[in-house]
Design a protein around this motif. Structure first.
Motif, short mmCIF file in Angstrom:
data_model
loop_
_atom_site.label_atom_id
_atom_site.label_comp_id
_atom_site.label_asym_id
_atom_site.label_seq_id
_atom_site.Cartn_x
_atom_site.Cartn_y
_atom_site.Cartn_z
N THR A 223 -5.81 -4.66 -7.78
CA THR A 223 -5.58 -3.76 -6.64
C THR A 223 -6.84 -3.62 -5.80
OG1 THR A 223 -3.89 -2.53 -7.87
CG2 THR A 223 -4.90 -1.43 -5.99
N ILE A 235 -3.08 2.48 0.97
CA ILE A 235 -1.83 1.81 0.59
C ILE A 235 -0.85 2.88 0.14
CG2 ILE A 235 -0.69 0.27 -1.06
CD1 ILE A 235 -3.21 -1.40 -1.15
N ARG A 254 -4.91 4.90 -2.73
CA ARG A 254 -3.57 4.38 -3.02
C ARG A 254 -2.66 5.55 -3.37
NH1 ARG A 254 -1.01 2.58 -7.77
NH2 ARG A 254 -2.96 2.81 -8.95
#
Length: 290
Positions: A223, A235, A254
């Motif tokens: 990631t 994200i 994230r």
């Protein structure tokens, strides 16, 4: 609205909603009820709705209509006609959903990776979404009782379903590379409907019977490399069913959406501020978490 073939959009409307992993099916009337309530009472207050995959528990083809798919199309179409733009990003359960159903439900199908640019000073609808969100929702949900947590995020935002980060699930990644090939998808769509329904049910059952649920979570080292490769600050994704906020060494964030099961959630993005709203799912629909 400006769009490019690279899947980039300038978000001139700051009020956007994000949901994922609703897994609509005939066997879960409570989730269906909650989703339809969301579409009629929550989503109309936004400018845009982003569905980040797995809206349906499985999708056997646009040519296989059911009372559920027809009803969902009617509700989404009505939402779109009210002025809310709806975007669908394919998931691992409904990646075969195509243009025919998208046209019927009045939403746009996005690429599997979609960059979203947030303009924090853009003009908005004449309301504060976070204060006004619950006015027209069922009286069981109001601002004083709804659970929400917020953070400021930077552009660009990358929207994905999330399965691409789960590289430790080797069997699934091999299957995904095979099944997503245009030639294979074309062949599958030509199979008899009864066979496709049996195949979809078998895939769904296999997913539910996974012996090690942890294997479907993201690989954190991958990631971090993914963030660098895509050159994004944030994200947003679903897939793992593990709602949370994860921060990385270079400041990236994230944000993971939950699935809808006994509880559900949605994200609200307004002028660079992202808030999570969580609720219970009952036979009556959405209910506040007390």
């Amino acid at each position: 609205m400006e769009r490019s073939y690279l899947g980039v959009q300038s978000a001139h409307h700051p009020i956007s909603l994000f949901i994922s992993d609703i897994h609509l099916s005939e066997s879960r009337n409570d989730i269906v009820t909650a989703f339809l309530q969301f579409v009629t009472e929550v989503a109309p207050k936004a400018d845009r709705l982003y569905i980040l995959g797995d809206l349906f528990d499985f999708w056997a083809g646009d040519d296989i209509a059911t009372p559920l798919t027809e009803k969902v199309a009617v509700y989404l179409s009505k939402l779109a006609k009210s002025g809310v733009e709806i975007f669908f990003l394919p998931g691992n359960r409904d990646f075969a959903l195509g243009k025919r159903y998208a046209q019927q439900a009045h939403f746009q199908i996005l690429p599997t990776e979609y960059r979203l640019i947030v303009e924090k000073d853009s003009e908005a609808k004449s309301l504060n979404y976070l204060n006004d969100i619950s006015d027209d929702i069922d009286k069981n949900i109001d601002d004083s009782r709804e659970s929400a947590d917020c953070l400021d995020i930077d552009s660009p935002i990358l929207l994905i379903h999330g399965d691409e980060l789960c590289i430790d699930d080797l069997a699934y990644q091999r299957y995904k590379r095979w099944i997503r090939q245009p030639m294979i998808l074309g062949l599958l769509r030509r199979l008899p409907r009864t066979y496709r329904l049996r195949l979809a049910d078998k895939i769904r059952q296999k997913s539910r019977d996974l012996p090690n649920k942890a294997i479907i979570d993201v690989n954190e080292d991958f990631t971090e490399r993914f963030f660098a490769q895509k050159s994004v600050s944030t994200i947003i994704h679903g897939h793992t069913h593990r709602a949370g906020i994860h921060r990385y060494r270079k400041g990236q964030i994230r944000v993971v959406l939950s699935d809808w099961d006994r509880t559900g959630d949605y994200l609200v993005l307004e002028k660079g501020r992202l808030c999570r709203h969580t609720f219970k799912i009952t036979n009556q629909g959405m209910e506040a978490i007390r």
